[in-house]
Structures are given as structure tokens and as C-alpha cells.
Design a protein around this motif. Structure first.
Motif, PDB file in Angstrom:
ATOM      1  N   LEU A 252       0.848  -1.191   0.000  1.00  0.00           N
ATOM      2  CA  LEU A 252       0.000   0.000   0.000  1.00  0.00           C
ATOM      3  C   LEU A 252       0.886   1.244   0.000  1.00  0.00           C
ATOM      4  N   THR A 253       0.487   2.249  -0.749  1.00  0.00           N
ATOM      5  CA  THR A 253       1.220   3.510  -0.757  1.00  0.00           C
ATOM      6  C   THR A 253       1.272   4.121   0.641  1.00  0.00           C
ATOM      7  N   GLY A 254       2.447   4.620   1.018  1.00  0.00           N
ATOM      8  CA  GLY A 254       2.564   5.433   2.220  1.00  0.00           C
ATOM      9  C   GLY A 254       2.734   4.684   3.515  1.00  0.00           C
ATOM     10  N   ARG A 255       3.111   3.393   3.456  1.00  0.00           N
ATOM     11  CA  ARG A 255       3.262   2.640   4.703  1.00  0.00           C
ATOM     12  C   ARG A 255       4.710   2.587   5.199  1.00  0.00           C
ATOM     13  N   LYS A 256       5.620   3.243   4.501  1.00  0.00           N
ATOM     14  CA  LYS A 256       7.021   3.186   4.915  1.00  0.00           C
ATOM     15  C   LYS A 256       7.566   4.600   5.141  1.00  0.00           C
ATOM     16  N   ILE A 257       6.816   5.383   5.934  1.00  0.00           N
ATOM     17  CA  ILE A 257       7.180   6.794   6.095  1.00  0.00           C
ATOM     18  C   ILE A 257       8.453   6.986   6.911  1.00  0.00           C
ATOM     19  N   ILE A 258       8.760   6.067   7.822  1.00  0.00           N
ATOM     20  CA  ILE A 258       9.998   6.192   8.593  1.00  0.00           C
ATOM     21  C   ILE A 258      11.187   5.773   7.735  1.00  0.00           C
ATOM     22  N   VAL A 259      11.007   4.748   6.911  1.00  0.00           N
ATOM     23  CA  VAL A 259      12.033   4.369   5.934  1.00  0.00           C
ATOM     24  C   VAL A 259      12.308   5.531   4.990  1.00  0.00           C
ATOM     25  N   ASP A 260      11.262   6.240   4.597  1.00  0.00           N
ATOM     26  CA  ASP A 260      11.406   7.339   3.639  1.00  0.00           C
ATOM     27  C   ASP A 260      12.160   8.528   4.207  1.00  0.00           C
ATOM     28  N   THR A 261      12.209   8.657   5.544  1.00  0.00           N
ATOM     29  CA  THR A 261      12.762   9.867   6.136  1.00  0.00           C
ATOM     30  C   THR A 261      14.071   9.599   6.879  1.00  0.00           C
ATOM     31  N   TYR A 262      14.012   9.434   8.215  1.00  0.00           N
ATOM     32  CA  TYR A 262      15.238   9.418   9.011  1.00  0.00           C
ATOM     33  C   TYR A 262      15.407   8.149   9.836  1.00  0.00           C
ATOM     34  N   GLY A 263      14.653   7.117   9.509  1.00  0.00           N
ATOM     35  CA  GLY A 263      14.829   5.835  10.184  1.00  0.00           C
ATOM     36  C   GLY A 263      14.487   5.852  11.658  1.00  0.00           C
ATOM     37  N   GLY A 264      13.654   6.813  12.076  1.00  0.00           N
ATOM     38  CA  GLY A 264      13.280   6.909  13.478  1.00  0.00           C
ATOM     39  C   GLY A 264      14.195   7.787  14.302  1.00  0.00           C
ATOM     40  N   ALA A 265      15.252   8.323  13.718  1.00  0.00           N
ATOM     41  CA  ALA A 265      16.181   9.176  14.458  1.00  0.00           C
ATOM     42  C   ALA A 265      15.629  10.577  14.687  1.00  0.00           C
ATOM     43  N   ALA A 266      14.539  10.915  14.003  1.00  0.00           N
ATOM     44  CA  ALA A 266      13.928  12.232  14.135  1.00  0.00           C
ATOM     45  C   ALA A 266      12.411  12.068  14.100  1.00  0.00           C
ATOM     46  N   PRO A 267      11.663  13.057  14.582  1.00  0.00           N
ATOM     47  CA  PRO A 267      10.202  12.945  14.562  1.00  0.00           C
ATOM     48  C   PRO A 267       9.659  12.906  13.136  1.00  0.00           C
ATOM     49  N   HIS A 268       8.428  12.419  13.029  1.00  0.00           N
ATOM     50  CA  HIS A 268       7.708  12.408  11.752  1.00  0.00           C
ATOM     51  C   HIS A 268       6.296  12.911  11.987  1.00  0.00           C
ATOM     52  N   GLY A 269       5.818  13.768  11.112  1.00  0.00           N
ATOM     53  CA  GLY A 269       4.485  14.330  11.284  1.00  0.00           C
ATOM     54  C   GLY A 269       3.353  13.376  10.971  1.00  0.00           C
ATOM     55  N   GLY A 270       3.650  12.270  10.303  1.00  0.00           N
ATOM     56  CA  GLY A 270       2.629  11.261  10.043  1.00  0.00           C
ATOM     57  C   GLY A 270       2.138  11.203   8.620  1.00  0.00           C
ATOM     58  N   GLY A 271       2.419  12.224   7.807  1.00  0.00           N
ATOM     59  CA  GLY A 271       1.937  12.240   6.436  1.00  0.00           C
ATOM     60  C   GLY A 271       2.926  11.578   5.481  1.00  0.00           C
ATOM     61  N   ALA A 272       2.393  10.762   4.570  1.00  0.00           N
ATOM     62  CA  ALA A 272       3.231  10.119   3.558  1.00  0.00           C
ATOM     63  C   ALA A 272       3.555  11.097   2.441  1.00  0.00           C
ATOM     64  N   PHE A 273       4.544  10.739   1.615  1.00  0.00           N
ATOM     65  CA  PHE A 273       4.995  11.585   0.513  1.00  0.00           C
ATOM     66  C   PHE A 273       4.469  11.099  -0.836  1.00  0.00           C
ATOM     67  N   SER A 274       4.631   9.825  -1.118  1.00  0.00           N
ATOM     68  CA  SER A 274       4.421   9.317  -2.474  1.00  0.00           C
ATOM     69  C   SER A 274       2.979   9.473  -2.934  1.00  0.00           C
ATOM     70  N   GLY A 275       2.827   9.753  -4.223  1.00  0.00           N
ATOM     71  CA  GLY A 275       1.518   9.899  -4.832  1.00  0.00           C
ATOM     72  C   GLY A 275       0.914  11.282  -4.697  1.00  0.00           C
ATOM     73  N   LYS A 276       1.668  12.237  -4.125  1.00  0.00           N
ATOM     74  CA  LYS A 276       1.123  13.567  -3.875  1.00  0.00           C
ATOM     75  C   LYS A 276       1.876  14.615  -4.670  1.00  0.00           C
ATOM     76  N   ASP A 277       1.124  15.519  -5.305  1.00  0.00           N
ATOM     77  CA  ASP A 277       1.760  16.667  -5.954  1.00  0.00           C
ATOM     78  C   ASP A 277       2.205  17.645  -4.869  1.00  0.00           C
ATOM     79  N   PRO A 278       3.094  18.588  -5.193  1.00  0.00           N
ATOM     80  CA  PRO A 278       3.691  19.425  -4.146  1.00  0.00           C
ATOM     81  C   PRO A 278       2.802  20.506  -3.559  1.00  0.00           C
ATOM     82  N   THR A 279       1.517  20.610  -3.953  1.00  0.00           N
ATOM     83  CA  THR A 279       0.627  21.466  -3.173  1.00  0.00           C
ATOM     84  C   THR A 279       0.319  20.819  -1.828  1.00  0.00           C
ATOM     85  N   LYS A 280       0.540  19.503  -1.750  1.00  0.00           N
ATOM     86  CA  LYS A 280       0.332  18.789  -0.492  1.00  0.00           C
ATOM     87  C   LYS A 280       1.570  19.003   0.386  1.00  0.00           C
TER      88      LYS A 280
END
Length: 396
Positions: A252-280
Motif C-alpha cells: 500500500l502507498t505510504g506505509r514506509k514513512i519512517i524508511v522514507d525519512t530518518y529511520g526513526g532518528a527524528a520525529p515524523h508528522g505522520g503524512g506520507a509523501f508518495s503519490g502527492k503533488d507538491p501542493t500537499k
């Protein structure tokens, strides 16, 4: 008082992981809109994509909301998905790029959302949603990324290169890595445990056989001296990994948000990246926060930097800017918060223009992390530039 000696673990997943297959398809569709839209006379700033993908045994379901040229038909979207699956390398009986059923359920963007995002009269473009986004940088690696996630990505990227180049024909597209790093006096010094689970095409290969194939690439990916005789290896610990990708587990799109960012070393706001244009702003503001944090560290203003931005749907300027330098700063955080708003327009429009985000640069972000990658000549990974470092130093 923060700890300086500890173990920290991060994981990565390959381009053939079920969730990453879905991220890739969703981002290929975003790219299709930014590639085809301008060819059809569309202003890229007016294109909209919010695309989710589900994949399971020989079936892909694509759903979401879009705005763009009528030439981007359901058949074109399905064809785009098939080409992505083919490039990843899936042509097994349970998930084949040519034979899988692809269902497309894209429809027009909600007018209620559009009225808040679009610019009208004196109203600037607003954020595509509310939310909080984090950016992070640290001096642990030359790329200013946390070491565990950076090297977890690097292992899988090297294995992918070996598979694609034909260096080894034994591996399939699906894989996961995990790296445990020991820190001493706040700095990474060695890897204590390595986990690698990779799909293999010969069902007769044992875990020992697979380790003999992958170990040279893993050693190549890690810094010299980080693997020692005491490093513990877990290679295909279940013993067999032949059935991979969406045939083995749904994606499913958007289930690897910690992999996509900092591996848990920093906070994450909860929103996924993939599939979204940059107005998001889930995507674009997270890129902007990383860009600013990286430039703060590159400027020598801190050894670690976390930045939070917050937005409200339809509102152009961020509601808040928060900086934490984790006790490593050479400047007051409150002063830096004001400065960051001066050196970069953090409205959705300002972010997209500053980082040149209205272009087809997203499919390449869908695996091996959105951060810690080299900025590319065509604008890809523009948020990894450090071109604000001098301005930050001079302003202080």
C-alpha cells in the motif's frame, strides 16, 4: 542530559518491497501529470494528484483524485503502472507486470479542497491540508543523515545495482535491511548487528548460500572497520524467501514513512509523501524542512538540527516554525526560527518555486529514501542542496 553511548537501529526496504512497488506506481503517476500536462498546455501549478495504490497477488488497484489533461486516461495510468512493475523486475507467476489486473479509480479533485488551495484574486495558494512536517540533519555522515538509515539504504541500493547489472542473477527484487549502529561519545563507530532478508530465485539456496552472495556487497556499502568479528549477521533468518513482492504480502502507498525519512532518528508528522503533488505540504513542506535543517548543519551552526513546520488547509503561510539544535547550536534557536522565515518563503507556492518542485522528479524518490541523496541536474532532490549555508552564516 542526552546519552552519548548507545545502540540505534534503522531499517530500509528495497524497490521490490510490496509497499515500495505501490509508492513507485503512485509517484510514476505524479510524474506523468507533470510530464504530459505542460505538453498539453497546462500550467504545472494547476495540476493536482493524490494517488494511492494497493497491490496484491496479480492485482493492482489505483485510486485517488486528480486534475489535469484528459489525455491522461485510465488506460495510460494502467500502462504506466505496468511499466513501473516491469522496471522493478516482477514477472513471476504471482505478480507479473504484463498479466496482473490493474484497476484504475481516479476521479476529479474535490471542489471543496480546490477552493482552499487555488489562488483567487488577492488570495495566494493555500496549503493542500493541515498538518505538521519535520526536517532533520546531523553531521554523522557526509550527506548529513543519521548513519543507521543511510547505510541501511546503501546496502539495498548496492544489491539492487548488482541485480540489475547482472553481477548476480540469484536475487529477486524484494528485500529488507536493518542496521544496528553503536554510538560512542555521540558518534557512530561500528555496526553490531546486520539483518538482510532478500528474495532469491533458486528455492534450493540456503541462508548460508544467500549470505555468501550478499556479504561482499554489504561490506562494500559500510564504512571500513565498521564490521568486526563480533558483528552479528542475520541473513534470511527464516531460511527461504522465494515468494516476494505483492504476491507474498499486500502493499500500500505510504506505509514506509519512517524508511522514507530518518529511520526513526527524528520525529515524523505522520503524512506520507508518495503519490502527492507538491501542493500537499505533507510532501513539499517536509522537503523544505529537510532543506533548511541541512543548510543549518552545513553552515556549521549546529551538529544536529530538527525543524518543525505546521500548516492549515487553505492558509498560505506556516502557522509555526520550531527549531531544536539538541544542545549543539552556535546560535539561539529563537533567532534561527525568525531567520529561516526570512531566507525562504515557506508558503506552498514559495516552497515549490524555490525548490522547483513542479516537474516530473518523483518516481526516483520512491525507494532508498527521500533524503541523503545527491541533488541532480534536472532538479531531482533539489532539497538536498546546501546553497543557503552562506546566506545563513552571513545573516548571523
Amino acid at each position: 542530559m542526552s546519552r552519548t553511548s548507545y545502540l540505534f537501529t534503522s531499517e530500509s526496504v528495497s524497490e521490490g518491497h510490496p509497499d515500495k512497488v505501490c509508492d513507485r506506481i503512485s509517484d510514476e503517476i505524479v510524474d506523468a501529470f507533470f510530464r504530459i500536462g505542460p505538453e498539453q498546455g497546462w500550467d504545472p501549478a494547476h495540476l493536482r494528484v493524490a494517488c494511492e495504490t494497493l497491490a496484491t497477488t496479480n492485482r493492482v488497484v489505483i485510486a485517488g483524485e486528480t486534475r489535469g489533461p484528459a489525455t491522461i486516461t485510465r488506460d495510460l495510468v494502467a500502462h504506466t503502472a505496468r511499466l513501473a512493475i516491469k522496471d522493478i523486475g516482477y514477472q513471476q507467476s504471482g505478480f507479473h507486470w504484463e498479466n496482473a489486473a490493474v484497476d484504475v479509480h481516479l476521479h476529479a479533485q474535490s471542489v471543496d479542497i480546490a477552493v482552499g488551495v487555488d489562488s483567487t484574486g488577492n488570495k495566494d495558494e493555500g496549503a493542500g491540508d493541515q498538518g505538521i512536517m519535520f526536517g532533520y540533519a546531523c553531521s554523522e555522515t557526509p550527506e548529513l543523515m543519521p548513519a543507521p538509515i543511510f547505510y541501511a539504504h546503501r546496502i539495498l541500493k548496492r544489491l539492487s545495482e548488482a541485480r540489475r547489472s547482472g553481477e548476480t542473477g540469484a536475487l529477486g527484487p524484494d528485500a529488507k535491511s536493518q542496521v544496528t549502529v553503536r554510538y560512542e561519545n555521540g558518534q557512530p563507530v561500528e555496526v553490531t548487528q546486520i539483518v538482510l532478508s532478500t528474495q532469491h530465485l533458486d528455492e534450493n539456496l540456503s541462508s548460508h548460500d544467500v549470505r555468501s552472495i550478499v556479504e561482499p556487497y554489504i561490506r562494500e556499502a559500510l564504512p571500513e572497520g565498521w564490521i568486526s568479528p563480533s558483528t552479528i549477521w542475520h541473513v534470511n533468518p527464516t531460511g527461504k524467501f522465494v515468494i516476494g513482492g505483492p504476491d507474498g504480502d499486500a502493499g500500500l502507498t505510504g506505509r514506509k514513512i519512517i524508511v522514507d525519512t530518518y529511520g526513526g532518528a527524528a520525529p515524523h508528522g505522520g503524512g506520507a509523501f508518495s503519490g502527492k503533488d507538491p501542493t500537499k505540504v505533507d510532501r513539499s513542506a517536509a522537503y523544505a524542512a529537510r532543506y533548511l535543517a541541512k543548510n543549518v548543519v552545513a553552515a556549521g551552526l549546529a551538529g544536529r538540527c530538527t525543524i518543525q513546520l505546521s500548516y492549515a488547509i487553505g492558509v498560505s503561510q506556516p502557522l509555526s516554525i520550531y527549531v531544536d539544535l539538541h544542545g549543539t547550536g552556535q546560535v539561539e534557536e529563537a533567532r534561527l526560527e525568525k531567520l529561516l522565515a526570512d531566507v525562504m518563503d515557506l508558503s506552498p507556492r514559495g516552497i515549490r518555486e524555490h525548490l522547483s518542485l513542479n516537474r516530473p522528479i518523483y518516481a526516483r524518490t520512491s525507494a532508498y529514501g527521500h533524503f541523503g541523496r545527491p541533488a541532480e541536474a534536472d532538479g531531482g532532490f533539489s532539497w538536498e542542496r546546501t546553497d543557503l549555508a552562506d546566506a545563513l552564516r552571513k545573516a548571523l
